[in-house]
Design a protein around this motif. Structure first.
Motif, PDB file in Angstrom:
ATOM      1  N   PHE A  90       0.825  -1.216   0.000  1.00 52.48           N
ATOM      2  CA  PHE A  90       0.000   0.000   0.000  1.00 52.48           C
ATOM      3  C   PHE A  90       0.854   1.260   0.000  1.00 52.48           C
ATOM      4  O   PHE A  90       0.625   2.191  -0.777  1.00 52.48           O
ATOM      5  N   LYS A  93       0.314   3.031  -3.439  1.00 51.06           N
ATOM      6  CA  LYS A  93      -0.715   4.078  -3.334  1.00 51.06           C
ATOM      7  C   LYS A  93      -0.145   5.394  -2.809  1.00 51.06           C
ATOM      8  O   LYS A  93      -0.565   6.463  -3.222  1.00 51.06           O
ATOM      9  N   LEU A  94       0.772   5.318  -1.849  1.00 50.52           N
ATOM     10  CA  LEU A  94       1.293   6.566  -1.280  1.00 50.52           C
ATOM     11  C   LEU A  94       2.663   6.944  -1.842  1.00 50.52           C
ATOM     12  O   LEU A  94       3.269   7.912  -1.392  1.00 50.52           O
ATOM     13  N   HIS A  95       3.164   6.144  -2.791  1.00 49.45           N
ATOM     14  CA  HIS A  95       4.380   6.494  -3.519  1.00 49.45           C
ATOM     15  C   HIS A  95       5.624   6.614  -2.649  1.00 49.45           C
ATOM     16  O   HIS A  95       6.486   7.455  -2.907  1.00 49.45           O
ATOM     17  N   PHE A  96       5.694   5.781  -1.618  1.00 53.13           N
ATOM     18  CA  PHE A  96       6.963   5.666  -0.888  1.00 53.13           C
ATOM     19  C   PHE A  96       7.948   4.857  -1.743  1.00 53.13           C
ATOM     20  O   PHE A  96       7.535   4.045  -2.568  1.00 53.13           O
ATOM     21  N   GLU A 119      11.797   2.913   2.187  1.00 51.28           N
ATOM     22  CA  GLU A 119      11.216   3.807   3.208  1.00 51.28           C
ATOM     23  C   GLU A 119      10.047   3.192   3.950  1.00 51.28           C
ATOM     24  O   GLU A 119       9.493   3.822   4.846  1.00 51.28           O
TER      25      GLU A 119
END
Ligand SMILES: [Mn+2]
Ligand SMILES: [Mn+2]
Ligand SMILES: [Mn+2]
Ligand SMILES: [Mn+2]
Lengths: 224, 224
Positions: free
Chosen positions: B89, B93-96, B100
DNA sequence: AAGATAGTTTAGGTAAGCCTAAAAATCTAA
DNA sequence: TTAGATTTTTAGGCTTACCTAAACTATCTT
């Protein structure tokens, strides 16, 4: 050397509770009120209040109740922000119902990572309100307070739009849902009973239903 | 009456550590190995092992190391499932970046709600592998184990596709990223140095780079 | 104004999860 | 096979966040 969080989960929950209780007790939130809200005992609350006072998160004088410091308020609002963003995520992305999200968000709100919460905020499109109509604080801690007019305040023949709820219990939220009383829905008062303050309303210009005073005073309305 | 979780965060972390260490110590995972992995002290490990044994999550005989019971393995795998789904996710979705996500997932993995994790799984499209190429257990706890061939095992002129990493450290992952060594990328060994087991490879039929043995033995490969 | 009552704090205790130091068990290597 | 090294366990303590019971303070009632 592990970096330990600045505030424990318990501390965050206490600060959030004090923040929530402040409007009704601005001169100082009482030990008992906090205990009731957190389902714990007064003695435990006194213990924690002392710790929070040591950390300068609250101002506290024995027997006088407790008030948040600026720093304490910041922590409370940041926790609220996380809670409400996660609730929004659960409803909008994972398709939970609005009465199912509170408990899970109680845990998610304690994940402390600024990057995480700001990316979540962006991913969700920087929503302004959570699934219960409560305003979501922005990343600088700005919180636009709710207007406080409820369905119960409307006169006969006045109408409004549902913008929030004061009671977040699953029972109440489910009741609203089965009656079509969701955020954004139009309601018009067509009759008020003197003796029990129950109201008859029209929902969305269609169904006519009757609500007890307890039900109507927990429904936050924007008057039209 | 609050429902308290079946297993504490600490218990889940211990079970996950024992699960991870089992392949290299199938006859019993040692106290010291667990202590090292969890960055704690041997005495603390002994304390916790006793608690886990009382709860029948591990089998334990003094000085003999510890093995997971079926129940213990189930908890470990369920925690892994959560960890890896949240990592997916965060990246998708959050572009980590893949280096990280581990720390945040360490916290998210302890949110225990079956509904939540299964809806997250569906929302993500039921991914099979996490951002590091590790298999994600399904909701019944089925876990397809990794094949264990690494870049280091390839002969000269053999090629393969990167499907995972054994070292999850941020330093290693960043190193891979700057060299274009990501999941799905094609690599071909064109030379092997006898004296230090370093390899020269071609990345994606284009760039030629050279990797130390330490770097190549942590890169999991599917041979072509 | 004094006593009853409600609210709050203190005193003393518990459990989880960690720690250091010391003792005991096991392993290793001459 | 036995001394020395290493590993593990035990003993005893600490902190956090709870608890009950008892003592104290404030407020309300008469
Ligand atoms: Mn909470
Ligand atoms: Mn809410
Ligand atoms: Mn963890
Ligand atoms: Mn991973």
């Amino acid at each position: 050397m592990e970096k330990s969080p600045l505030h424990s989960i318990s501390e965050e929950n206490y600060l959030k509770a004090i923040f929530a209780l402040t409007p009704t007790s601005p001169s100082g939130v009482s030990t008992n009120d906090i205990a009731k809200r957190l389902d714990t005992k007064a003695a435990s609350v006194t213990d924690m209040i002392k710790k929070l006072a040591d950390k300068k998160l609250v101002n506290y004088k024995k027997y006088q109740g407790v008030k948040l410091t600026n720093e304490g308020r910041k922590v409370a609002i940041s926790t609220l922000r996380k809670h409400r963003l996660w609730e929004y995520f659960l409803v909008e992305k994972l398709h939970f119902k609005w009465d199912e999200v509170h408990e899970i968000a109680e845990y998610l709100e304690h994940i402390n990572s600024d990057v995480l919460i700001n990316r979540l905020d962006d991913f969700l499109g920087n929503p302004e309100f959570d699934p219960h109509g409560d305003p979501i604080p922005d990343k600088d801690g700005n919180l636009t307070p709710h207007q406080n007019i409820t369905l119960n305040d409307l006169q006969k023949d006045e109408s409004g739009v549902i913008v929030g709820v004061k009671d977040h219990s699953s029972a109440y939220l489910k009741f609203l849902e089965t009656n079509g009383l969701l955020l954004g829905i139009n309601v018009k008062v067509i009759d008020i009973q003197e003796f029990d303050e129950s109201v008859k309303i029209i929902v969305n210009q269609q169904n006519e239903i009757s609500l007890s005073q307890k039900a109507s005073k927990n429904l936050i309305i924007r008057k039209l």
